[in-house]
Design a protein around this motif. Structure first.
Motif, PDB file in Angstrom:
ATOM      1  N   MET A   1       0.852  -1.191   0.000  1.00 24.81           N
ATOM      2  CA  MET A   1       0.000   0.000   0.000  1.00 24.81           C
ATOM      3  C   MET A   1       0.890   1.244   0.000  1.00 24.81           C
ATOM      4  O   MET A   1       0.985   1.953   0.983  1.00 24.81           O
ATOM      5  CB  MET A   1      -0.926  -0.016   1.213  1.00 24.81           C
ATOM      6  N   THR A   2       1.579   1.473  -1.076  1.00 27.41           N
ATOM      7  CA  THR A   2       2.643   2.457  -1.046  1.00 27.41           C
ATOM      8  C   THR A   2       2.169   3.901  -1.144  1.00 27.41           C
ATOM      9  O   THR A   2       2.984   4.808  -1.030  1.00 27.41           O
ATOM     10  CB  THR A   2       3.651   2.179  -2.175  1.00 27.41           C
ATOM     11  N   ALA A   3       0.888   4.150  -1.352  1.00 26.16           N
ATOM     12  CA  ALA A   3       0.406   5.528  -1.299  1.00 26.16           C
ATOM     13  C   ALA A   3       0.274   6.003   0.138  1.00 26.16           C
ATOM     14  O   ALA A   3       0.114   7.186   0.396  1.00 26.16           O
ATOM     15  CB  ALA A   3      -0.939   5.662  -2.016  1.00 26.16           C
ATOM     16  N   GLN A 150      -3.627   2.357  -5.763  1.00 19.60           N
ATOM     17  CA  GLN A 150      -2.366   1.793  -5.327  1.00 19.60           C
ATOM     18  C   GLN A 150      -2.109   0.464  -6.018  1.00 19.60           C
ATOM     19  O   GLN A 150      -3.043  -0.294  -6.289  1.00 19.60           O
ATOM     20  CB  GLN A 150      -2.393   1.575  -3.810  1.00 19.60           C
ATOM     21  N   TYR A 244       2.456   5.152  -6.801  1.00 18.65           N
ATOM     22  CA  TYR A 244       1.058   4.778  -7.002  1.00 18.65           C
ATOM     23  C   TYR A 244       0.583   5.445  -8.289  1.00 18.65           C
ATOM     24  O   TYR A 244       1.394   6.001  -9.037  1.00 18.65           O
ATOM     25  CB  TYR A 244       0.173   5.140  -5.805  1.00 18.65           C
TER      26      TYR A 244
END
Length: 328
Positions: A1-3, A150, A244
């Motif tokens: 979940m890199t956002a 994402q 994202y």
């Protein structure tokens, strides 16, 4: 979940020489000559290694499940879709036997960091780097998606933001504004002004429908520069943990503020102009103001939490920056 914003105490630590030699042997990368922590490591997750066969960067102790696999996917996609210089081959080693956790290893790219030579550069050099970076971002942002969201770290599908990208972004700004109240004074006037900014940009963000891959953390620590054909240019791009699919103008914010804080406002404006040439000026200004507002809300909270208070109101502080950047 890199956002999501990542806060962690995980680090790679400093392995032994024996561990480093074992790691190199597993990948057929020669015998260890030296290794050390990198000065510009993402959350101290990286080591720089020199061996008899070259120089390498090791990244380990993943922050979340799939972090390294996700980064490999992004780097492989960028290597295939663009001419950008990214650290490939990016090898992920899942067996924790050597270091105690999974790690990745990639070739060390040619170049240096901007702030390593910043004081020695003349205005023309900064201008060339800004133009080069704008070109790099334009090419990177050609990677499109059908939805804002994402990248799932394991199956590499896009997970759309709940409700809409606009709501996700605006709610995030409001969330961090209220979080900053824990560390600083934010008045009702500041809050009214912030909501006024969001209202002004509501229609622009509601109509947006062109999600692009964004790096999410474009700053001097995440790219390298080198003199190519006698002129400074971007020679490498790395660290895609914060990537994202969103509005590409997000990727202009940190460098714009970097230049503004280095008293290089003209370079900041050149950087923006180079990237946005041919785009509707008013729309660009509205979008960029919101993305800068997002970053500045985070910065305001951080500065105050770290005992570096800003001795003016939030509204005045942000609007002064907007004026410097010709966005007011």
């Amino acid at each position: 979940m890199t956002a999501e914003l990542l806060f962690t105490s995980k680090t790679i630590g400093l392995p032994t020489k024996a561990q480093m030699n074992e790691l190199l042997a597993v990948h057929g990368l020669g015998t260890l000559l030296s290794f050390n922590e990198t000065k510009e490591g993402a959350m101290k997750q990286t080591l720089s290694i020199m061996s008899t066969k070259g120089e390498w960067i090791v990244k380990g102790n993943p922050i979340y499940e799939g972090q390294l696999e996700e980064e490999k996917y992004v780097i492989d996609c960028l290597a295939g879709k663009t001419s950008l210089q990214v650290p490939t081959p990016y090898i992920v080693h899942h067996d924790p036997a050597i270091l105690g956790f999974a790690y990745s290893i990639m070739p060390k790219m040619k170049g240096i960091h901007l702030h390593d030579v910043g004081e020695k550069l003349i205005v023309a050099d900064h201008s060339a780097i800004a133009r080069s970076l704008a070109g790099v971002l334009k090419e990177m942002h050609e990677w499109k998606s059908l939805s804002y969201g994402q990248l799932h770290p394991l199956n590499h599908t896009i997970e759309p933001f709940h409700s809409s990208y606009k709501d996700w972004l605006f709610n995030r700004i409001v969330h961090w504004f209220h979080d900053a109240k824990k560390y600083s004074t934010l008045t009702e006037g500041d809050e009214r002004w912030l909501y006024g900014e969001l209202k002004r940009a509501n229609d622009v963000f509601s109509k947006m429908n062109d999600p692009c891959f964004i790096m999410g953390d474009v700053k001097p620590g995440n790219f390298l520069i080198d003199q190519l054909e006698g002129q400074w240019a971007i020679s490498g791009l790395f660290d895609f943990t914060s990537s994202y699919f969103a509005d590409p103008l997000v990727d202009l914010t940190k460098m714009t503020l970097f230049y503004q804080r280095q008293d290089l406002v003209d370079i900041a404006n050149q950087f923006i102009a180079e990237y946005t040439t041919g785009q509707p000026v008013i729309e660009v200004q509205l979008r960029l103001r919101i993305h800068l507002l997002h970053q500045l809300v985070l910065d305001w909270g951080y500065f105050h939490a770290m005992g570096q208070p800003i001795h003016t109101s939030f509204e005045k502080w942000v609007r002064t920056i907007f004026i410097h950047l010709q966005l007011e």
